[in-house]
Design an enzyme around this catalytic site. Sequence first.
Site, PDB file in Angstrom:
ATOM      1  N   THR A 123      63.940  66.163  29.992  1.00 43.99           N
ATOM      2  CA  THR A 123      64.520  65.885  28.680  1.00 43.99           C
ATOM      3  C   THR A 123      65.952  66.416  28.649  1.00 43.99           C
ATOM      4  O   THR A 123      66.230  67.548  29.028  1.00 43.99           O
ATOM      5  CB  THR A 123      63.635  66.386  27.507  1.00 43.99           C
ATOM      6  OG1 THR A 123      64.059  65.718  26.320  1.00 43.99           O
ATOM      7  CG2 THR A 123      63.686  67.892  27.308  1.00 43.99           C
ATOM      8  N   CYS A 170      67.097  71.370  18.843  1.00 34.38           N
ATOM      9  CA  CYS A 170      65.731  70.917  19.141  1.00 34.38           C
ATOM     10  C   CYS A 170      65.090  71.898  20.129  1.00 34.38           C
ATOM     11  O   CYS A 170      65.781  72.631  20.819  1.00 34.38           O
ATOM     12  CB  CYS A 170      65.743  69.539  19.786  1.00 34.38           C
ATOM     13  SG  CYS A 170      66.331  68.223  18.705  1.00 34.38           S
ATOM     14  N   HIS A 172      59.987  66.940  23.243  1.00 39.88           N
ATOM     15  CA  HIS A 172      61.339  67.222  22.734  1.00 39.88           C
ATOM     16  C   HIS A 172      61.241  67.182  21.206  1.00 39.88           C
ATOM     17  O   HIS A 172      61.219  66.105  20.604  1.00 39.88           O
ATOM     18  CB  HIS A 172      62.306  66.165  23.270  1.00 39.88           C
ATOM     19  CG  HIS A 172      63.754  66.400  22.926  1.00 39.88           C
ATOM     20  ND1 HIS A 172      64.762  66.246  23.835  1.00 39.88           N
ATOM     21  CD2 HIS A 172      64.366  66.764  21.767  1.00 39.88           C
ATOM     22  CE1 HIS A 172      65.940  66.498  23.261  1.00 39.88           C
ATOM     23  NE2 HIS A 172      65.723  66.806  21.996  1.00 39.88           N
TER      24      HIS A 172
END
Lengths: 165, 204
Positions: free
Chosen positions: A26, A32, A49
């Site tokens: 990711t 995040c 994610h």
Amino acid sequence: MNIFNLELKVGIAELKVARSPTLLVTIGLGSCIGVALWDRLAKVGGLAHIMLPDSKQFSQVVNKAKFADLAIPLLVKKLEDLGASKHRLEAKLAGGAQMFSFKDRRISVFNIGERNIQVARKVLQELGIKLVAEDVGGNYGRTMILNTANGEVYIRIVGRPQKTI
Amino acid sequence: MQWINLSPIHLDALKEIGNIGAGHAATALSKLVNQMVKMEVPEAGVIRFNDIFSMVGREDELVACVISKVSGKAPGSILFILDEKSAHALVDLMMGLKIGTTRELNDMTSSLLEELGNILTGAFLTALSQATNITLVPSVPALAFDMLGAVLSSAFLEGGCFAEEVLIIRTRFFNDQTKIDGHFFLVPEVKALSTILKSLGLSI
């Protein structure tokens, strides 16, 4: 890592599971948080994610993978479907940065990165999943790669050498 | 009011808002760097959050992003995004250095880019205020220089925008001579949208 490893990309607000020796990747975790789960016996792993800590603050939830409180249990379920056992799962976290420092404190009240970290830890604890490593906080972005063959997580940060957690 | 109910007339009005605001911002930028900075015809529309990234570039590309929060009767955010080379080139131009001199951003050059964002945002909002008669107040801007994916998602999240779909008005600034390529986004909140449209005499 070898060239035969298959890379599977996990986009923002997505989660994916895979068997060894797939690399789950990711890119660009800012505030995040990335949650990697791995079963060392079944050699399966999953990566999420996650954008926001808590789905309960929203009236409508379209995508479970967006919220820590829903994404992590869903990731566990998908790993179990793939042959993992919940009690064997080990977790690693990365992300939860604060990318922008507003001089006006009233804007920074959301503090999303920090809350993502806290809720992710709490959800893992409630599920009885051991948190074995993390690389969280700060004010920089991270790319997170889970090697499902050995459970290693590689972290890439701009201007620094790659590290393994 | 839902974003999705926007008619072509509403979107045209928002594009026009973008045109007026971005036109002033482009003029301000041209004066700052003493070179003609051109802009694309603005676009307005509702798009999925995940589709915003590809409008700008690759997720792992290095970008500088200046964000200002707008308060007042039509709250929202303004984002100014530059790829790495453009950020360096703008620093060189503003400081009167030969293009290619600046190779990395430090505290001083970061403040310079923040100030640039401040000036562009100010020009944009002044034009918008005049066109709509709504007072709009920008915050002191904040800058991040990092991977596009990390910067852009955080700009929305840390600014308090959590929606699946967002309304954006965007344009691209460019200059062929020194290859400046910048993206300018106005992201109004839901309540701001109706205020802006009403001020232009449109019903919603």
